[in-house]
Scaffold this motif. Structure first.
Motif, short mmCIF file in Angstrom:
data_model
loop_
_atom_site.label_atom_id
_atom_site.label_comp_id
_atom_site.label_asym_id
_atom_site.label_seq_id
_atom_site.Cartn_x
_atom_site.Cartn_y
_atom_site.Cartn_z
N ALA A 227 96.58 34.94 52.86
CA ALA A 227 98.02 35.17 52.84
C ALA A 227 98.45 35.46 54.27
CB ALA A 227 98.38 36.32 51.90
N ILE A 228 99.67 35.11 54.60
CA ILE A 228 100.17 35.23 55.97
C ILE A 228 101.25 36.30 56.05
CG2 ILE A 228 101.37 34.03 57.84
CD1 ILE A 228 100.17 31.41 56.77
N ALA A 229 101.08 37.23 57.00
CA ALA A 229 102.08 38.26 57.25
C ALA A 229 102.83 37.91 58.53
CB ALA A 229 101.42 39.64 57.37
N GLY A 230 103.99 37.31 58.40
CA GLY A 230 104.81 36.96 59.56
C GLY A 230 104.55 35.57 60.08
N LEU A 231 105.60 34.98 60.65
CA LEU A 231 105.51 33.63 61.22
C LEU A 231 106.01 33.58 62.66
CD1 LEU A 231 106.86 31.54 58.20
CD2 LEU A 231 104.51 31.57 59.03
N TYR B 8 100.55 37.41 61.72
CA TYR B 8 101.13 36.67 62.84
C TYR B 8 102.52 37.22 63.13
CZ TYR B 8 97.32 33.37 62.05
OH TYR B 8 96.07 32.81 61.91
N ASN B 9 102.56 38.52 63.38
CA ASN B 9 103.82 39.19 63.68
C ASN B 9 103.69 39.97 64.97
OD1 ASN B 9 102.05 41.10 62.70
ND2 ASN B 9 103.43 41.97 61.20
N ALA B 10 104.69 40.74 65.33
CA ALA B 10 104.66 41.53 66.56
C ALA B 10 103.50 42.51 66.54
CB ALA B 10 105.98 42.27 66.73
N VAL C 146 101.43 46.37 58.48
CA VAL C 146 100.72 45.47 57.58
C VAL C 146 99.45 46.15 57.06
CG1 VAL C 146 99.62 43.20 57.32
CG2 VAL C 146 101.64 43.46 58.78
N ALA C 147 98.76 46.87 57.93
CA ALA C 147 97.55 47.59 57.53
C ALA C 147 97.85 48.62 56.46
CB ALA C 147 96.91 48.25 58.75
N ILE D 150 92.43 44.92 50.59
CA ILE D 150 92.52 43.53 51.04
C ILE D 150 92.24 43.50 52.53
CG2 ILE D 150 94.02 41.53 51.32
CD1 ILE D 150 95.58 42.48 48.87
N PRO D 151 91.17 42.82 52.97
CA PRO D 151 90.84 42.73 54.39
C PRO D 151 92.00 42.15 55.20
CG PRO D 151 89.01 41.95 53.05
CD PRO D 151 90.18 42.13 52.13
N LEU D 152 92.02 42.52 56.48
CA LEU D 152 93.10 42.12 57.37
C LEU D 152 92.54 41.61 58.69
CD1 LEU D 152 96.15 42.14 58.25
CD2 LEU D 152 95.79 44.53 58.94
N MET D 153 93.07 40.48 59.16
CA MET D 153 92.79 40.02 60.52
C MET D 153 94.12 39.87 61.24
SD MET D 153 90.81 36.65 62.05
CE MET D 153 89.21 37.39 62.47
N VAL D 154 94.22 40.49 62.43
CA VAL D 154 95.44 40.41 63.23
C VAL D 154 95.17 39.58 64.47
CG1 VAL D 154 96.17 42.68 62.40
CG2 VAL D 154 94.94 42.51 64.58
N GLU D 155 96.23 39.01 65.03
CA GLU D 155 96.10 38.34 66.32
C GLU D 155 96.01 39.39 67.42
OE1 GLU D 155 95.89 34.76 67.03
OE2 GLU D 155 95.20 35.19 65.00
N LYS D 156 95.31 39.10 68.46
CA LYS D 156 95.07 40.05 69.55
C LYS D 156 96.37 40.52 70.19
CE LYS D 156 96.36 37.04 72.67
NZ LYS D 156 97.49 37.26 73.61
N PRO D 157 96.37 41.77 70.73
CA PRO D 157 95.40 42.83 70.52
C PRO D 157 95.64 43.55 69.19
CG PRO D 157 97.11 43.62 71.99
CD PRO D 157 97.42 42.17 71.70
N LEU D 158 94.78 44.50 68.88
CA LEU D 158 94.85 45.22 67.61
C LEU D 158 96.17 45.96 67.45
CD1 LEU D 158 93.50 46.44 65.03
CD2 LEU D 158 92.57 48.23 66.54
#
Length: 367
Positions: A32-36, A99-101, A108-109, A117-125
């Motif tokens: 699932a995607i959080a933000g575009l 994929y948000n600010a 989101v966390a 539900i595991p989470l992967m964010v775009e860099k940095p954390l």
């Protein structure tokens, strides 16, 4: 649904994925995607079009932005939700990809992790140490992984470089120089939605220092096996104040380690071309990861040889996530790991403080 089990080593994860690939090929990762608003979402949507991943839902509060993506990728209305909470009430993905600010990763966390539900964010954390520690506490409390995605994690040249350094190929490690950046986000055509927060000192935490300094901090922490630097010194500049009036667009960060190793991170929105490279110097030779597939060893200025970059590490974040969430937890100092990226945020925070004060900042002095 793919669920995490006890942690394995990087090699074990890689081998498990290779062995399990034929059986798991029928079951694609469900995300699932959080933000575009982060332009890095495009590779994921392209992978979805190639049937390499299943997207169960997309949360985006900006209806105009959602409509643009819906039209461009021919996505059904049923995939879209206004908020992450609304989306996760309706769907249960293997992992949420944010994929948000950067400042909104913690929000989101707070929704994903209590649901396990595991989470992967775009860099940095995160933009601040406080945010990063809050995310870490949630991950520990709910025993649910949080990962950070960097483009350079999937560079085969970097993995072979680290292996050679660990084997003593260049002698004792002395210095590391990491250069990252491009001509500038506006100059290369980043979307207005992306620029709206990428150039915001609160939402992104800074400019080039955050956007590209994080790559060097991540790689340095990995090369140093998770060790924190003892001191950070940084200089930031606004070379293009008319274009980026609110944030720095050029940064140099120096990291000092207790064992005498020095790290130099050069992050900029003012390179003449896109660059992501790393050079390591030992007392007998140096290695230069020029790009994802090129690694050069120098015995001297005149004596150099290009090395093979055969690595079994994962090719992208989707193959990595499939293996990790199927097989187990992340190794402690893995490039995507929470442990590594907590140190990254500490380094970035100290660098911002050093640039503001105009002096060297001791990490041991920070709470």
């Amino acid at each position: 649904m793919i669920m995490p089990t006890p942690y394995l080593s990087v090699i074990s994860l890689a081998l498990l994925f290779v062995c399990a690939a034929p059986a798991s090929a029928q079951e694609r990762l469900k995300v699932a995607i959080a933000g575009l608003s982060h332009d890095h979402v495009h590779p994921l949507l392209n992978a979805h079009q190639r049937l390499e991943v299943d997207i169960l839902g997309i949360a985006e509060s900006d209806s105009q932005l959602a409509s643009r993506y819906k039209e461009r990728y021919q996505l059904p209305d049923s995939l879209f939700f206004h908020t992450v909470a609304e989306m996760l009430h309706a769907v249960r993905p293997d992992v949420v990809l944010a994929y948000n600010a950067i400042a909104e990763h913690v929000d989101v966390a707070e929704i994903c992790l209590p649901l396990k539900i595991p989470l992967m964010v775009e860099k940095p954390l995160a933009t601040t140490v406080e945010q990063a520690r809050k995310i870490a506490k949630l991950a520990a409390r709910y025993d649910t992984p949080v990962l950070t995605n960097y483009e350079t994690t999937w560079y085969r040249s970097n993995h072979v470089l680290k292996q050679l350094v660990s084997e003593g190929n260049i002698g004792k490690l002395k210095k590391v120089v990491v250069r990252d950046g491009h001509q500038g986000p506006k100059e290369i055509g980043c979307s207005e939605a992306f620029l709206s927060w990428l150039t915001d000192p609160e939402k992104n935490g800074g400019g080039a220092l955050m956007d590209f300094g994080c790559y060097g901090a991540n790689l340095m922490t990995w090369l140093m096996d998770g060790q924190r630097p003892i001191a950070v010194t940084a200089v930031t500049r606004q070379l293009k104040p008319a274009v980026y009036p609110r944030v720095d667009d050029d940064a140099t960060i120096i990291l000092e380690y207790a064992n005498g190793v020095t790290g130099v991170i050069q992050a900029s929105w003012d390179w003449p071309y896109s660059i992501k490279d790393m050079q390591v110097y030992g007392d007998s030779a140096s290695l230069h990861a020029v790009d994802p597939e090129t690694l050069v060893r120098n015995q001297s200025v005149q004596r150099s040889v290009q090395l093979a970059v055969n690595s079994e590490y994962f090719s992208n974040h989707l193959t990595y996530l499939t293996a990790v969430l199927t097989a187990g937890e992340i190794p402690e100092n893995d490039l995507s790991s929470l442990a590594n990226n907590l140190v990254v945020v500490e380094i970035l925070a100290a660098a911002r403080e050093s640039a503001r004060q105009g002096k060297r900042v001791m990490l041991s002095d920070r709470p």
